[in-house]
Design a protein around this motif. Sequence first.
Motif, PDB file in Angstrom:
ATOM      1  N   SER A 266       6.780 -15.571 -24.343  1.00  0.00           N
ATOM      2  CA  SER A 266       7.083 -15.809 -22.941  1.00  0.00           C
ATOM      3  C   SER A 266       6.450 -17.138 -22.542  1.00  0.00           C
ATOM      4  CB  SER A 266       6.533 -14.667 -22.089  1.00  0.00           C
ATOM      5  OG  SER A 266       6.800 -14.897 -20.728  1.00  0.00           O
ATOM      6  N   LEU A 267       7.311 -18.096 -22.192  1.00  0.00           N
ATOM      7  CA  LEU A 267       6.897 -19.468 -21.905  1.00  0.00           C
ATOM      8  C   LEU A 267       7.135 -19.806 -20.444  1.00  0.00           C
ATOM      9  CD1 LEU A 267       8.892 -21.153 -24.832  1.00  0.00           C
ATOM     10  CD2 LEU A 267       6.640 -20.091 -24.933  1.00  0.00           C
ATOM     11  N   PRO A 268       6.418 -20.784 -19.934  1.00  0.00           N
ATOM     12  CA  PRO A 268       6.762 -21.289 -18.601  1.00  0.00           C
ATOM     13  C   PRO A 268       8.179 -21.860 -18.617  1.00  0.00           C
ATOM     14  CG  PRO A 268       4.611 -22.082 -19.288  1.00  0.00           C
ATOM     15  CD  PRO A 268       5.242 -21.443 -20.490  1.00  0.00           C
ATOM     16  N   GLY A 269       8.734 -22.065 -17.446  1.00  0.00           N
ATOM     17  CA  GLY A 269      10.093 -22.589 -17.342  1.00  0.00           C
ATOM     18  C   GLY A 269      10.192 -24.105 -17.406  1.00  0.00           C
ATOM     19  N   SER A 270       9.080 -24.809 -17.317  1.00  0.00           N
ATOM     20  CA  SER A 270       9.120 -26.270 -17.348  1.00  0.00           C
ATOM     21  C   SER A 270       9.569 -26.776 -18.710  1.00  0.00           C
ATOM     22  CB  SER A 270       7.731 -26.822 -16.988  1.00  0.00           C
ATOM     23  OG  SER A 270       7.214 -27.659 -17.966  1.00  0.00           O
ATOM     24  N   SER A 271      10.422 -27.775 -18.707  1.00  0.00           N
ATOM     25  CA  SER A 271      10.932 -28.340 -19.963  1.00  0.00           C
ATOM     26  C   SER A 271       9.814 -28.877 -20.835  1.00  0.00           C
ATOM     27  CB  SER A 271      11.948 -29.445 -19.680  1.00  0.00           C
ATOM     28  OG  SER A 271      13.072 -28.906 -19.037  1.00  0.00           O
ATOM     29  N   ASN A 272       8.835 -29.532 -20.230  1.00  0.00           N
ATOM     30  CA  ASN A 272       7.719 -30.057 -21.022  1.00  0.00           C
ATOM     31  C   ASN A 272       6.908 -28.933 -21.658  1.00  0.00           C
ATOM     32  OD1 ASN A 272       8.354 -32.739 -20.570  1.00  0.00           O
ATOM     33  ND2 ASN A 272       6.997 -32.929 -18.814  1.00  0.00           N
TER      34      ASN A 272
ATOM     35  N   GLY B  23      16.197 -23.492 -21.408  1.00  0.00           N
ATOM     36  CA  GLY B  23      16.913 -22.620 -22.338  1.00  0.00           C
ATOM     37  C   GLY B  23      17.681 -23.417 -23.384  1.00  0.00           C
ATOM     38  N   GLN B  24      18.252 -24.535 -22.953  1.00  0.00           N
ATOM     39  CA  GLN B  24      18.978 -25.409 -23.889  1.00  0.00           C
ATOM     40  C   GLN B  24      18.029 -26.023 -24.916  1.00  0.00           C
ATOM     41  OE1 GLN B  24      20.948 -28.183 -21.247  1.00  0.00           O
ATOM     42  NE2 GLN B  24      22.197 -26.576 -20.325  1.00  0.00           N
ATOM     43  N   ILE B  25      16.839 -26.425 -24.476  1.00  0.00           N
ATOM     44  CA  ILE B  25      15.850 -27.005 -25.388  1.00  0.00           C
ATOM     45  C   ILE B  25      15.430 -25.986 -26.440  1.00  0.00           C
ATOM     46  CG2 ILE B  25      13.457 -27.840 -25.541  1.00  0.00           C
ATOM     47  CD1 ILE B  25      13.977 -29.168 -22.746  1.00  0.00           C
ATOM     48  N   ILE B  26      15.187 -24.759 -26.013  1.00  0.00           N
ATOM     49  CA  ILE B  26      14.779 -23.709 -26.954  1.00  0.00           C
ATOM     50  C   ILE B  26      15.875 -23.488 -27.991  1.00  0.00           C
ATOM     51  CG2 ILE B  26      14.238 -21.251 -27.214  1.00  0.00           C
ATOM     52  CD1 ILE B  26      13.016 -21.441 -24.330  1.00  0.00           C
ATOM     53  N   GLN B  27      17.116 -23.350 -27.519  1.00  0.00           N
ATOM     54  CA  GLN B  27      18.221 -23.111 -28.447  1.00  0.00           C
ATOM     55  C   GLN B  27      18.388 -24.262 -29.441  1.00  0.00           C
ATOM     56  OE1 GLN B  27      21.837 -21.129 -26.702  1.00  0.00           O
ATOM     57  NE2 GLN B  27      20.751 -21.608 -24.793  1.00  0.00           N
ATOM     58  N   LYS B  28      18.329 -25.486 -28.933  1.00  0.00           N
ATOM     59  CA  LYS B  28      18.507 -26.658 -29.803  1.00  0.00           C
ATOM     60  C   LYS B  28      17.396 -26.737 -30.851  1.00  0.00           C
ATOM     61  CE  LYS B  28      19.447 -31.608 -29.553  1.00  0.00           C
ATOM     62  NZ  LYS B  28      18.383 -32.469 -30.013  1.00  0.00           N
ATOM     63  N   SER B  29      16.159 -26.505 -30.432  1.00  0.00           N
ATOM     64  CA  SER B  29      15.051 -26.603 -31.384  1.00  0.00           C
ATOM     65  C   SER B  29      15.141 -25.526 -32.467  1.00  0.00           C
ATOM     66  CB  SER B  29      13.705 -26.563 -30.665  1.00  0.00           C
ATOM     67  OG  SER B  29      13.501 -25.344 -30.025  1.00  0.00           O
ATOM     68  N   LEU B  30      15.625 -24.355 -32.123  1.00  0.00           N
ATOM     69  CA  LEU B  30      15.794 -23.295 -33.117  1.00  0.00           C
ATOM     70  C   LEU B  30      16.933 -23.610 -34.083  1.00  0.00           C
ATOM     71  CD1 LEU B  30      15.371 -20.237 -30.735  1.00  0.00           C
ATOM     72  CD2 LEU B  30      13.846 -20.794 -32.655  1.00  0.00           C
TER      73      LEU B  30
ATOM     74  N   ILE C 212      16.162 -16.111 -23.460  1.00  0.00           N
ATOM     75  CA  ILE C 212      16.377 -15.562 -22.120  1.00  0.00           C
ATOM     76  C   ILE C 212      15.626 -16.419 -21.112  1.00  0.00           C
ATOM     77  CG2 ILE C 212      16.152 -13.545 -20.614  1.00  0.00           C
ATOM     78  CD1 ILE C 212      17.974 -13.143 -23.127  1.00  0.00           C
ATOM     79  N   THR C 213      16.348 -16.936 -20.156  1.00  0.00           N
ATOM     80  CA  THR C 213      15.743 -17.692 -19.063  1.00  0.00           C
ATOM     81  C   THR C 213      15.609 -16.768 -17.869  1.00  0.00           C
ATOM     82  OG1 THR C 213      16.591 -19.797 -19.859  1.00  0.00           O
ATOM     83  CG2 THR C 213      16.073 -19.656 -17.501  1.00  0.00           C
ATOM     84  N   VAL C 214      14.415 -16.741 -17.305  1.00  0.00           N
ATOM     85  CA  VAL C 214      14.156 -15.938 -16.120  1.00  0.00           C
ATOM     86  C   VAL C 214      14.145 -16.893 -14.928  1.00  0.00           C
ATOM     87  CG1 VAL C 214      12.552 -14.396 -14.964  1.00  0.00           C
ATOM     88  CG2 VAL C 214      12.804 -14.288 -17.456  1.00  0.00           C
ATOM     89  N   SER C 215      15.145 -16.742 -14.075  1.00  0.00           N
ATOM     90  CA  SER C 215      15.276 -17.659 -12.939  1.00  0.00           C
ATOM     91  C   SER C 215      16.182 -17.065 -11.878  1.00  0.00           C
ATOM     92  CB  SER C 215      15.851 -18.997 -13.414  1.00  0.00           C
ATOM     93  OG  SER C 215      16.107 -19.848 -12.322  1.00  0.00           O
ATOM     94  N   ASP C 216      15.849 -17.357 -10.646  1.00  0.00           N
ATOM     95  CA  ASP C 216      16.706 -16.965  -9.531  1.00  0.00           C
ATOM     96  C   ASP C 216      17.724 -18.047  -9.201  1.00  0.00           C
ATOM     97  OD1 ASP C 216      15.313 -14.561  -9.232  1.00  0.00           O
ATOM     98  OD2 ASP C 216      13.870 -15.450  -7.842  1.00  0.00           O
ATOM     99  N   THR C 217      17.573 -19.235  -9.788  1.00  0.00           N
ATOM    100  CA  THR C 217      18.407 -20.369  -9.388  1.00  0.00           C
ATOM    101  C   THR C 217      19.179 -21.033 -10.522  1.00  0.00           C
ATOM    102  OG1 THR C 217      16.536 -21.890  -9.624  1.00  0.00           O
ATOM    103  CG2 THR C 217      16.898 -20.919  -7.439  1.00  0.00           C
ATOM    104  N   ARG C 218      18.739 -20.899 -11.752  1.00  0.00           N
ATOM    105  CA  ARG C 218      19.405 -21.620 -12.846  1.00  0.00           C
ATOM    106  C   ARG C 218      20.673 -20.918 -13.288  1.00  0.00           C
ATOM    107  NH1 ARG C 218      14.158 -23.393 -16.454  1.00  0.00           N
ATOM    108  NH2 ARG C 218      13.227 -24.645 -14.821  1.00  0.00           N
TER     109      ARG C 218
ATOM    110  N   ILE D 106      12.748 -15.021 -27.058  1.00  0.00           N
ATOM    111  CA  ILE D 106      11.993 -16.083 -26.411  1.00  0.00           C
ATOM    112  C   ILE D 106      12.428 -16.163 -24.956  1.00  0.00           C
ATOM    113  CG2 ILE D 106      11.367 -18.525 -26.393  1.00  0.00           C
ATOM    114  CD1 ILE D 106      12.030 -18.614 -29.387  1.00  0.00           C
ATOM    115  N   PHE D 107      11.486 -15.848 -24.073  1.00  0.00           N
ATOM    116  CA  PHE D 107      11.716 -15.911 -22.634  1.00  0.00           C
ATOM    117  C   PHE D 107      11.105 -17.196 -22.102  1.00  0.00           C
ATOM    118  CE2 PHE D 107      12.435 -11.548 -23.465  1.00  0.00           C
ATOM    119  CZ  PHE D 107      13.162 -11.024 -22.406  1.00  0.00           C
ATOM    120  N   ASN D 108      11.720 -17.755 -21.072  1.00  0.00           N
ATOM    121  CA  ASN D 108      11.104 -18.877 -20.371  1.00  0.00           C
ATOM    122  C   ASN D 108      11.301 -18.691 -18.885  1.00  0.00           C
ATOM    123  OD1 ASN D 108      13.178 -21.220 -19.367  1.00  0.00           O
ATOM    124  ND2 ASN D 108      14.037 -20.078 -21.077  1.00  0.00           N
TER     125      ASN D 108
END
Length: 167
Positions: free
Chosen positions: A138-144, A33-40, A19-25, A77-79
């Motif tokens: 719950s993770l920050p939204g930054s890709s890094n 969100g794509q990175i999390i899915q791919k790594s899993l 789950i991505t928490v964002s007002d803009t994405r 997994i939230f970001n």
Amino acid sequence: MNSQPHPDTEEIIVNCAVITVSDTRNPDTDKSGQIIQKSLTELNHQIVAYDIVKDEPIAIKVKIIDLAANPRLDVLIFNGGTGIAPRDTTYDAISSLLEKTLPGFGELFRYLSYQDIGSRAIASRATAGVYRNKLIFSLPGSSNAVKLAMSELILPEITHLVQQLKS
């Protein structure tokens, strides 16, 4: 480092929600969100649910409650939304629901982040815990930040933690 005091005896497939928490994405611009899915999925874990929710505490709580009712899910997994800006409400929404916390996750994440970004790591409110027998990160939204959390903390421990919840 990756030394385990008691190695897992079996590999299991973990069923996850991202789950991505964002007002803009949106799904096309949701790199984290794509990175999390791919790594899993690279480790054969399953993505059972994926969504983007607005950074609104009620929307986040409703999403957690709905996902926790799904018997197939093991991990959420939230970001996004873990900082201290007025619109960053993910930590507050999630922490208000957690029945058990994993303080070591946030502590280790900030320690590892500090090595990359220095003292700015203090602004991260990354957290983890358990709600209705579901493991929540719950993770920050930054890709890094997402790459760091997934590779160094979540992926090495996800199977063990899920097995602990099921035992």
